[in-house]
Design a protein around this motif. Structure first.
Motif, short mmCIF file in Angstrom:
data_model
loop_
_atom_site.label_atom_id
_atom_site.label_comp_id
_atom_site.label_asym_id
_atom_site.label_seq_id
_atom_site.Cartn_x
_atom_site.Cartn_y
_atom_site.Cartn_z
N THR A 256 12.12 -6.30 -15.71
CA THR A 256 11.49 -7.61 -15.67
C THR A 256 11.36 -7.89 -14.11
OG1 THR A 256 13.67 -8.62 -15.78
CG2 THR A 256 12.38 -8.22 -17.85
N THR A 257 11.16 -9.20 -13.86
CA THR A 257 11.07 -9.83 -12.47
C THR A 257 12.78 -10.14 -11.98
OG1 THR A 257 10.74 -11.96 -13.30
CG2 THR A 257 9.00 -10.60 -12.62
N THR A 258 13.72 -10.10 -12.93
CA THR A 258 14.92 -10.06 -12.45
C THR A 258 15.59 -8.71 -12.24
OG1 THR A 258 15.17 -12.16 -13.73
CG2 THR A 258 17.40 -10.96 -13.18
N PRO A 259 15.97 -8.37 -11.18
CA PRO A 259 16.60 -7.09 -11.01
C PRO A 259 17.73 -6.84 -12.08
CG PRO A 259 16.24 -8.31 -8.89
CD PRO A 259 16.09 -9.30 -10.00
N GLY A 260 17.80 -5.56 -12.48
CA GLY A 260 18.65 -5.22 -13.51
C GLY A 260 18.47 -5.52 -14.85
N LEU A 261 17.42 -6.48 -15.10
CA LEU A 261 17.24 -6.83 -16.35
C LEU A 261 16.00 -6.26 -16.93
CD1 LEU A 261 17.87 -8.91 -18.70
CD2 LEU A 261 16.30 -10.61 -17.62
N TYR A 262 15.94 -5.47 -18.17
CA TYR A 262 14.99 -4.76 -18.52
C TYR A 262 14.51 -5.24 -19.97
CZ TYR A 262 16.27 -1.30 -15.06
OH TYR A 262 16.56 -0.58 -13.75
N ALA A 263 13.26 -4.91 -20.39
CA ALA A 263 12.87 -5.37 -21.47
C ALA A 263 12.05 -4.30 -22.12
CB ALA A 263 11.94 -6.49 -21.42
N ALA A 264 12.06 -4.09 -23.64
CA ALA A 264 11.10 -3.01 -24.27
C ALA A 264 10.99 -3.45 -25.70
CB ALA A 264 11.99 -1.76 -24.18
N GLY A 265 9.61 -3.19 -26.02
CA GLY A 265 9.15 -3.43 -27.48
C GLY A 265 8.33 -4.70 -27.46
N ASP A 266 8.10 -5.23 -28.52
CA ASP A 266 7.01 -6.14 -28.99
C ASP A 266 7.11 -7.41 -27.99
OD1 ASP A 266 6.37 -4.21 -30.90
OD2 ASP A 266 7.25 -5.60 -32.61
N LEU A 267 8.11 -7.85 -27.26
CA LEU A 267 8.29 -8.89 -26.56
C LEU A 267 7.62 -8.56 -25.13
CD1 LEU A 267 11.88 -9.81 -25.32
CD2 LEU A 267 11.01 -7.40 -25.88
N VAL A 268 7.06 -7.47 -25.04
CA VAL A 268 6.59 -6.87 -23.79
C VAL A 268 5.00 -6.92 -23.68
CG1 VAL A 268 6.37 -4.93 -22.01
CG2 VAL A 268 8.79 -5.81 -22.79
N ARG A 269 4.46 -6.35 -24.72
CA ARG A 269 3.16 -6.18 -24.86
C ARG A 269 2.70 -6.52 -26.42
NH1 ARG A 269 4.47 -1.49 -22.85
NH2 ARG A 269 3.29 -1.81 -20.99
N GLY A 270 1.39 -6.69 -26.58
CA GLY A 270 1.07 -7.14 -27.67
C GLY A 270 0.69 -6.10 -28.57
N LEU A 271 1.00 -4.79 -28.49
CA LEU A 271 0.23 -3.67 -29.59
C LEU A 271 1.21 -3.96 -30.77
CD1 LEU A 271 -1.64 -1.63 -30.05
CD2 LEU A 271 0.02 0.15 -28.90
N ASN A 272 2.70 -4.31 -30.63
CA ASN A 272 3.45 -4.37 -31.78
C ASN A 272 3.77 -3.17 -32.61
OD1 ASN A 272 3.76 -7.00 -30.76
ND2 ASN A 272 2.77 -7.99 -32.59
N GLN A 273 3.93 -1.81 -31.98
CA GLN A 273 3.90 -0.66 -32.53
C GLN A 273 5.43 -0.22 -32.33
OE1 GLN A 273 1.15 1.09 -34.44
NE2 GLN A 273 1.13 -1.18 -34.53
N ILE A 274 5.90 0.45 -33.46
CA ILE A 274 7.17 0.90 -33.42
C ILE A 274 7.30 2.12 -32.31
CG2 ILE A 274 9.08 2.33 -34.71
CD1 ILE A 274 8.45 0.71 -37.09
N SER A 275 6.15 3.06 -32.35
CA SER A 275 6.23 3.89 -31.28
C SER A 275 6.05 3.71 -29.98
CB SER A 275 4.97 5.09 -31.79
OG SER A 275 3.98 4.38 -31.72
N THR A 276 5.32 2.45 -29.90
CA THR A 276 5.46 1.97 -28.38
C THR A 276 6.55 1.42 -27.87
OG1 THR A 276 2.86 1.39 -28.85
CG2 THR A 276 3.96 0.44 -27.05
N ALA A 277 7.09 0.70 -28.86
CA ALA A 277 8.61 0.29 -28.41
C ALA A 277 9.65 1.20 -28.16
CB ALA A 277 9.06 -0.45 -29.75
N GLU A 278 9.67 2.48 -28.82
CA GLU A 278 10.52 3.51 -28.92
C GLU A 278 10.32 4.12 -27.32
OE1 GLU A 278 11.03 4.83 -33.23
OE2 GLU A 278 9.64 5.55 -32.20
#
Length: 295
Positions: A256-278
């Protein structure tokens, strides 16, 4: 008072994204902890047939159990706990939990989204038996040729109905919002595609054991098109920026825009797919590992 014990990483969220990251970090032999509140959206899935590697399908509960057991096999630490806040401090992160705090060099937020839904009785039970569905990309194939309704209150409902038109010629949009919330161009598109339109309050939709009914029509499945709310509060509280749709902004390594803070899954992009999140979680976990190596 001594220095706090600082973990390499903390993962917040126990869905497919969080558990994928746990598998990777455990195999990277990192000191980390996965914290979850037991509310993974994936647990609602009665049977997913589009996840690679499961030709006969897999339930959300079974998938989560398999992934959890896989992570634990590599000595991952997983705890059920509510994280109240994540605060950058002194180049690390302080996580406030109920009655205690943790410190970590990196944090991965994988808290997903919450589905917005009308106040219908036993709607969660209807999702679990696949009468109410929430992802046309995931399981539109399963309603091929069936009588399908889309429950929506704005243009999102029209878009999902038109998407599903490729699977069935018996499509109905139940528009529950005010008439002005469905623009004339969407009404024209629905009519041109042969999608019926019912304008009625959500409460008029009746859910039975194996069918739904509204406006004198019966449906084999009803798709909920009310949208979702990204669970970004922890990341936003740590200074991470979000896009206009409320989802977190990340770089190519899922930071994310905060160094050291990462994000993954549905809260990142709108596809809302398990395989994408993984996939995003695998990228984030590898980036965390390499960042620690560089340090």
């Amino acid at each position: 008072m001594g220095e706090p014990d600082i973990l390499d990483a903390v993962i917040v969220g126990g869905g497919p994204a969080g558990l994928t990251a746990a598998i990777y970090l455990a195999r990277f032999r990192r000191r980390f902890l996965l914290l979850h509140d037991g509310s993974s959206r994936a647990s609602w899935i009665p049977l997913s047939r589009n996840h690679p590697g499961f030709p006969d399908g897999v339930s959300g509960v079974d998938l989560l159990d398999r992934m959890r057991r896989q992570a634990l096999a590599f000595d991952a630490r997983i705890e059920e706990a509510h994280v109240e806040a994540v605060t950058p401090q002194g180049g690390h992160f302080k996580l406030a939990l109920e009655g205690r705090e943790l410190w970590a060099r990196n944090v991965l937020i994988a808290t997903g989204v919450v589905d917005l839904a009308p106040d219908l009785p036993e709607i969660e039970a209807a999702v679990r038996r696949a009468l109410i569905r929430i992802c046309p990309i995931c399981d539109g194939f399963e309603v091929s040729g069936k009588a399908v309704a889309v429950l929506g209150r704005d243009p999102l409902g029209a878009r999902e109905a038109l998407f599903l038109r490729g699977y069935s010629d018996d499509l109905t949009l139940i528009h529950t919002g005010p008439p002005g919330a469905l623009p004339a161009r969407d009404r024209a598109s629905l009519e041109a595609a042969g999608v019926a339109l019912i304008e009625a309050p959500a409460e008029t939709l009746r859910l039975e054991s194996d069918y739904a009914e509204c406006g004198g029509r019966r449906f084999d499945a009803v798709y909920l098109a009310y949208g979702v709310s990204p669970r970004c509060e922890l990341a936003r509280g740590a200074g991470a920026r979000a896009a206009e749709d409320g989802r977190l902004i990340v770089d190519e390594r899922q930071m994310t825009t905060t160094p050291g803070l990462y994000a993954a899954g549905d809260l990142v992009r709108g596809l809302n797919q398990i395989s994408t999140a993984e996939g995003e979680a695998a990228i984030a976990a590898t980036a965390i590992h390499n960042r620690l190596r560089e340090e």
